[in-house]
Design an enzyme around this catalytic site. Structure first.
Site, mmCIF file in Angstrom:
data_model
loop_
_atom_site.group_PDB
_atom_site.id
_atom_site.type_symbol
_atom_site.label_atom_id
_atom_site.label_comp_id
_atom_site.label_asym_id
_atom_site.label_seq_id
_atom_site.Cartn_x
_atom_site.Cartn_y
_atom_site.Cartn_z
ATOM 1 C CE1 TYR A 102 -3.114 3.003 0.544
ATOM 2 C CE2 TYR A 102 -2.221 3.192 2.760
ATOM 3 C CZ TYR A 102 -2.990 3.696 1.732
ATOM 4 O OH TYR A 102 -3.633 4.896 1.884
ATOM 5 C CG ASP A 172 -1.719 -4.501 5.602
ATOM 6 O OD1 ASP A 172 -2.888 -4.935 5.692
ATOM 7 O OD2 ASP A 172 -1.459 -3.323 5.308
HETATM 8 N N1 PLP Z 1 -3.012 -1.396 4.444
HETATM 9 C C1 PLP Z 1 -3.612 -1.594 3.264
HETATM 10 C C2 PLP Z 1 -3.365 -2.877 2.531
HETATM 11 C C3 PLP Z 1 -4.445 -0.617 2.720
HETATM 12 O O1 PLP Z 1 -5.023 -0.838 1.529
HETATM 13 C C4 PLP Z 1 -4.643 0.592 3.454
HETATM 14 C C5 PLP Z 1 -5.511 1.655 2.899
HETATM 15 O O2 PLP Z 1 -5.918 1.612 1.766
HETATM 16 C C6 PLP Z 1 -3.999 0.767 4.668
HETATM 17 C C7 PLP Z 1 -3.206 -0.248 5.153
HETATM 18 C C8 PLP Z 1 -4.168 2.037 5.458
HETATM 19 O O3 PLP Z 1 -5.413 2.064 6.082
HETATM 20 P P1 PLP Z 1 -6.245 3.394 6.425
HETATM 21 O O4 PLP Z 1 -6.605 4.039 5.149
HETATM 22 O O5 PLP Z 1 -7.384 2.865 7.242
HETATM 23 O O6 PLP Z 1 -5.326 4.250 7.248
#
Ligand code: PLP
Length: 379
Positions: A102, A172
């Site tokens: 991400y 993640d």
């Molecule tokens: N991890 C992944 C795989 C994501 O797709 C995202 C956001 O798109 C995040 C973390 C971050 O999350 P947030 O937008 O809730 O801060």
């Protein structure tokens, strides 16, 4: 009792029981910042809502149950959860991360934590033969955002066991959700989520979470959670708890719709490549079967017409809404290079500008496919 329940039951009841004061079936939204103390230091387990709140406690217990962990910690966003994990490290420590991940995770690593002395190495394959430094933390995203690439969690964990000192391993798990994949059972130390996505499930709340088994790791994370303060409010915790109740049924339908969409794209003449781990033609389908319950709800593809046509396509869909984020009941479409992953542009992690990412929702799949077909024709 709770530990013997299966996933679908835990999703609905884990960490929750009817409110003892009123019998309310749904966990109350304890919309309070502070709690009365009968005498100094004498309270009912809660002092101040940054440190703890009963609605958040229910969500944290629920998340721990779903991931097969012992402790859940809820955060104000997925990025706040990532921030808390990176705060476990010391200046000079090194992080080995997957190279497709991400954009916001890449950004916090490179633009926030690097200047405090953490080092980051990004690898397209892990285990790596000779990492530049022995990592203190291995960061895995699988399936990755946006290429839907899979990493073998069990294999990475056994490689990590051979390193001294053994690094922490954080997965993640946002794209898979604990319904499809449980990293802690495969040997990881931390399962991380943007609960904004499938766990919340309705595009109406932003949140994050980390689940661990180890008590000491939990104590260190709880300290960061309270000291830094990136916590969710009680209403947000309630919304995520409510979303999780339907996670199992939603993920089945997301995956069935996504598989049909991937099949349509694969047969269509326009995309040059289609990425969906649940598809037999996907080179990682064997690992997907081993590691995940199904292929999930995300599909990516490269438009053979290049960037301009990809953008026109994404602007031509009527049912797929052009928007960032994913995991809600409604279908979304986006161009990662220009939207969610803009922070990786001009880095080695930059993605193909003609890549299109679909979050396949729960609408009737015939309508979704008809929408994609008309967008191909219109663009
Ligand atoms: N991890 C992944 C795989 C994501 O797709 C995202 C956001 O798109 C995040 C973390 C971050 O999350 P947030 O937008 O809730 O801060």
């Amino acid at each position: 009792m709770m530990t013997t329940w299966k996933f679908d039951t835990l999703a609905i009841h884990g960490g929750q029981e009817p409110d003892p004061a009123t019998g309310a079936v749904m966990t109350p939204i304890y919309q309070t910042s502070t709690f009365r103390q009968r005498s100094v230091g004498e309270h009912l387990g809660y002092e101040y809502s940054r440190s703890g709140n009963p609605t958040r406690t229910a969500l944290e217990a629920n998340l721990a149950a779903l991931e097969g962990g012992d402790h859940g910690l809820a955060f104000a966003s997925g990025m706040a959860a990532t921030d808390a994990v990176l705060h476990l490290l010391e200046p000079g420590n090194s992080v080995l991360a997957v190279s497709d991940l991400y954009g916001g995770t890449f950004r916090i690593m490179q633009q926030v934590f690097r200047k405090y002395g953490l080092q980051f190495e990004f690898a397209s394959a892990i285990p790596v033969n000779s990492p530049q430094e022995t990592p203190s933390l291995i960061w895995i995203e699988t399936p990755t955002n946006p290429m839907l690439k899979l990493y073998d969690i069990r294999a990475i964990c056994s490689w990590a066991d051979s390193l001294s000192p053994r690094p922490l391993i954080c997965v993640d798990n946002t794209f898979a959700t604990p319904y499809l994949q449980r990293p802690l059972e495969l040997g990881a130390d931390l399962a991380l989520h943007s609960t904004t996505k499938y766990l919340g499930g309705h595009s109406d709340v932003v949140g994050g979470a980390v689940v661990v088994r180890d008590d000491e790791l939990h104590a260190r994370l709880s300290f960061v959670q309270n000291a830094v303060g990136g916590v969710p409010g009680p209403l947000d915790c309630f919304l995520i708890l409510r979303g999780i109740k339907t996670l199992a049924v939603r993920m089945e339908r997301h995956a069935a719709n996504a598989a049909a969409v991937a099949d349509f794209l694969y047969r269509h003449r326009t995309p040059s490549r289609v990425f969906y781990p649940g598809m037999k033609a996907d080179p990682q389908s064997e690992l997907a079967r081993r590691q995940m319950r199904n292929g999930g709800g995300m599909v990516s593809f490269i438009h053979s017409g290049g960037e301009a046509q990809a953008r026109r396509f994404a602007e031509s869909t009527k049912l797929f809404t052009l928007a960032e984020s994913l995991g809600g009941v409604e279908s979304l479409i986006e161009i990662p290079a220009a939207m969610t992953h803009a922070s990786t542009s001009s880095s080695p992690l930059a993605v193909d500008p003609a890549l299109i990412r679909l979050s396949v929702g729960l609408e009737d799949v015939d309508d979704l496919i008809a929408d994609l077909e008309q967008a191909f024709q219109a663009s």
